[in-house]
Write an enzyme that holds these catalytic residues in place. Sequence first.
Site, mmCIF file in Angstrom:
data_model
loop_
_atom_site.group_PDB
_atom_site.id
_atom_site.type_symbol
_atom_site.label_atom_id
_atom_site.label_comp_id
_atom_site.label_asym_id
_atom_site.label_seq_id
_atom_site.Cartn_x
_atom_site.Cartn_y
_atom_site.Cartn_z
ATOM 1 N N ASP A 99 -18.716 -4.128 1.029
ATOM 2 C CA ASP A 99 -17.627 -4.931 1.567
ATOM 3 C C ASP A 99 -18.229 -6.036 2.428
ATOM 4 O O ASP A 99 -18.920 -5.755 3.408
ATOM 5 C CB ASP A 99 -16.727 -4.033 2.425
ATOM 6 C CG ASP A 99 -15.301 -4.528 2.473
ATOM 7 O OD1 ASP A 99 -15.119 -5.756 2.479
ATOM 8 O OD2 ASP A 99 -14.381 -3.700 2.520
ATOM 9 N N ASP A 200 -13.894 -9.760 1.639
ATOM 10 C CA ASP A 200 -12.746 -9.621 2.529
ATOM 11 C C ASP A 200 -12.097 -10.983 2.796
ATOM 12 O O ASP A 200 -12.798 -11.973 3.026
ATOM 13 C CB ASP A 200 -13.243 -9.005 3.846
ATOM 14 C CG ASP A 200 -12.133 -8.732 4.833
ATOM 15 O OD1 ASP A 200 -11.279 -7.890 4.529
ATOM 16 O OD2 ASP A 200 -12.113 -9.367 5.908
ATOM 17 N N GLU A 242 -10.578 -10.506 -2.137
ATOM 18 C CA GLU A 242 -9.286 -10.120 -1.554
ATOM 19 C C GLU A 242 -8.499 -11.399 -1.288
ATOM 20 O O GLU A 242 -8.862 -12.188 -0.424
ATOM 21 C CB GLU A 242 -9.492 -9.354 -0.242
ATOM 22 C CG GLU A 242 -8.180 -8.894 0.367
ATOM 23 C CD GLU A 242 -8.294 -8.438 1.815
ATOM 24 O OE1 GLU A 242 -7.454 -7.629 2.227
ATOM 25 O OE2 GLU A 242 -9.194 -8.909 2.530
ATOM 26 N N HIS A 316 -7.587 1.000 2.181
ATOM 27 C CA HIS A 316 -7.718 1.369 3.599
ATOM 28 C C HIS A 316 -6.669 0.718 4.490
ATOM 29 O O HIS A 316 -6.527 1.095 5.653
ATOM 30 C CB HIS A 316 -9.114 0.978 4.093
ATOM 31 C CG HIS A 316 -9.366 -0.491 4.006
ATOM 32 N ND1 HIS A 316 -9.532 -1.136 2.796
ATOM 33 C CD2 HIS A 316 -9.450 -1.447 4.954
ATOM 34 C CE1 HIS A 316 -9.705 -2.426 3.018
ATOM 35 N NE2 HIS A 316 -9.658 -2.642 4.313
ATOM 36 N N ASP A 317 -5.948 -0.283 3.969
ATOM 37 C CA ASP A 317 -4.920 -0.985 4.745
ATOM 38 C C ASP A 317 -3.499 -0.572 4.368
ATOM 39 O O ASP A 317 -2.539 -1.070 4.954
ATOM 40 C CB ASP A 317 -5.029 -2.504 4.515
ATOM 41 C CG ASP A 317 -6.210 -3.126 5.246
ATOM 42 O OD1 ASP A 317 -6.636 -2.566 6.275
ATOM 43 O OD2 ASP A 317 -6.706 -4.168 4.778
#
Length: 540
Positions: A99, A200, A242, A316-317
Amino acid sequence: MQNEKWWKETVVYQIYPRSFQDTNGDGIGDLKGIISRLDYLAELGIGAIWLSPVCKSPQDDNGYDISDYQDIDPMFGSLDDMETLINEAKKRNIRIVMDLVLNHSSDEHPWFLEAKKSKDNPYHDYYVWRDGVEGTPPNDLRGCFGGSAWEWVPELGQYYFHQFAVKQPDLNWDNPKVRQEIYDMINWWMDKGVGGFRLDVIDLIAKEPDRKITGNGPNLHKYIQELSRETFQKGDLLTVGETWGATPEIAKLYSNPDGSEFSMVFQFEHIGLDEQEGKGKWDLSPLDFLKLKQVLTKWQTELKGEAWNSLFWNNHDLPRIVSRWGNDGEYRVESAKMLATLLHGMQGTPYIYQGEELGMTNVQYPIEDYRDIELLNLYKERLEGGYVHEDIMASIYAKGRDNARTPMQWDAGENAGFTTGEPWIRVNPNYTGINAADQLENPDSIFHYYRKLIGLRKEYNVIVYGDFKLLFSDDKDLFAYTRTLDDTTVLVLCNFYGNTVFYDLPEELKGDKELLISNYSDEPVNGSLRPFEARMYLLK
């Protein structure tokens, strides 16, 4: 056959390292813990692990505030552990996808510590600064976690720009030196053998804050193409951006088959369908199911042959999908398997978030047991704004990021087998009934169902590359579609809700079929689907 790539044919498993497996008893997951569970992931059948950030960080935003891009945070282990993970995963035909947070760094990064020293410092221009007067920011742009996006530094008489937390200053991508530093760092990781990168909030890097442009800035694709040329194109990598603001048209730029930008995109249009129109994720609304069908179909059909999509319900969000759009009570197992069938039958690369393959659920904790900065800021802001405690908590129970961050449920022992110490966040109390040890032994478990879905993707090219066609577009319960490649067709039938539904297939789909997978163990009844029933057929 369209452009074949390993990353189109694999399934990716996302690990949130802090919550996956702890080996040293400090209550925080670590790299050695991930290494110890690689055989579990190999049995599931995945081909890549997307690792949420493990680089050195003060952990103000759970590692998305990086203070050293070329070292591992001691909480997770060492650089040696990371190299061991890459090599041990490779032995099991699993690649590690890192990431990368390239929009901002931590305010404890050496670049920012230098940048703050003076306006003449060579690192000052690595970040986004504006002259101003204390108390009067350059404009009214707000940070994603609340408050102004501008932070005053009295020593300099300047504000710096931060789209997220105050401790996450935005990098200045307009400075070619910044870009070169980033390319050198990425190439360094590629030399260590990583299999790819998840980028990200990459659509925010080309911001122009004076014009109040944050996402999709004018130079965005120029910068991404340069990034790709200088790094990714030198290897056979999975790269995924993302991109919260992506449309299918923009996605065709991000994931052009010519490889000039990324392999694929994370787009989030389906994720906002249970929010009140024009408001944020905390303002809840029932899921518009017909809209969900329209949105998923649009991304299936409009990208065909021109771009590649990521398929996901969780990360994860996001809250746990079985609690969000399934039924985490009576039909937890059936609805978890149905949601998996619906997603894994589509075109795109499927992502499984840790615990999804077990049907892990959301949690409802008292506010003091939560850890997420976004959630805690929301609670404080809404309380001060006159909201009722119970209403704020209802939003947090439904959408809080900590739903996804509770420890992985390995077994029915203490702390779900996650740690021998005090876990950094409470374990979901249902771990005694929902855990990996039980499911590995049960051939009808959600785990083995995911394993079978992954196997079907490897066996049938049509699931990877076939054309998508939605059926029963106006049906309020049924999500059904076909995938067709040459003379092979797969039919997917999913009852999205808890009542029995009836259907009549088009004539061309009424012939002999082989049942590839079903989430009910007894013989299916043609023409009807039981609560949350899902089936996948191969047409003969």
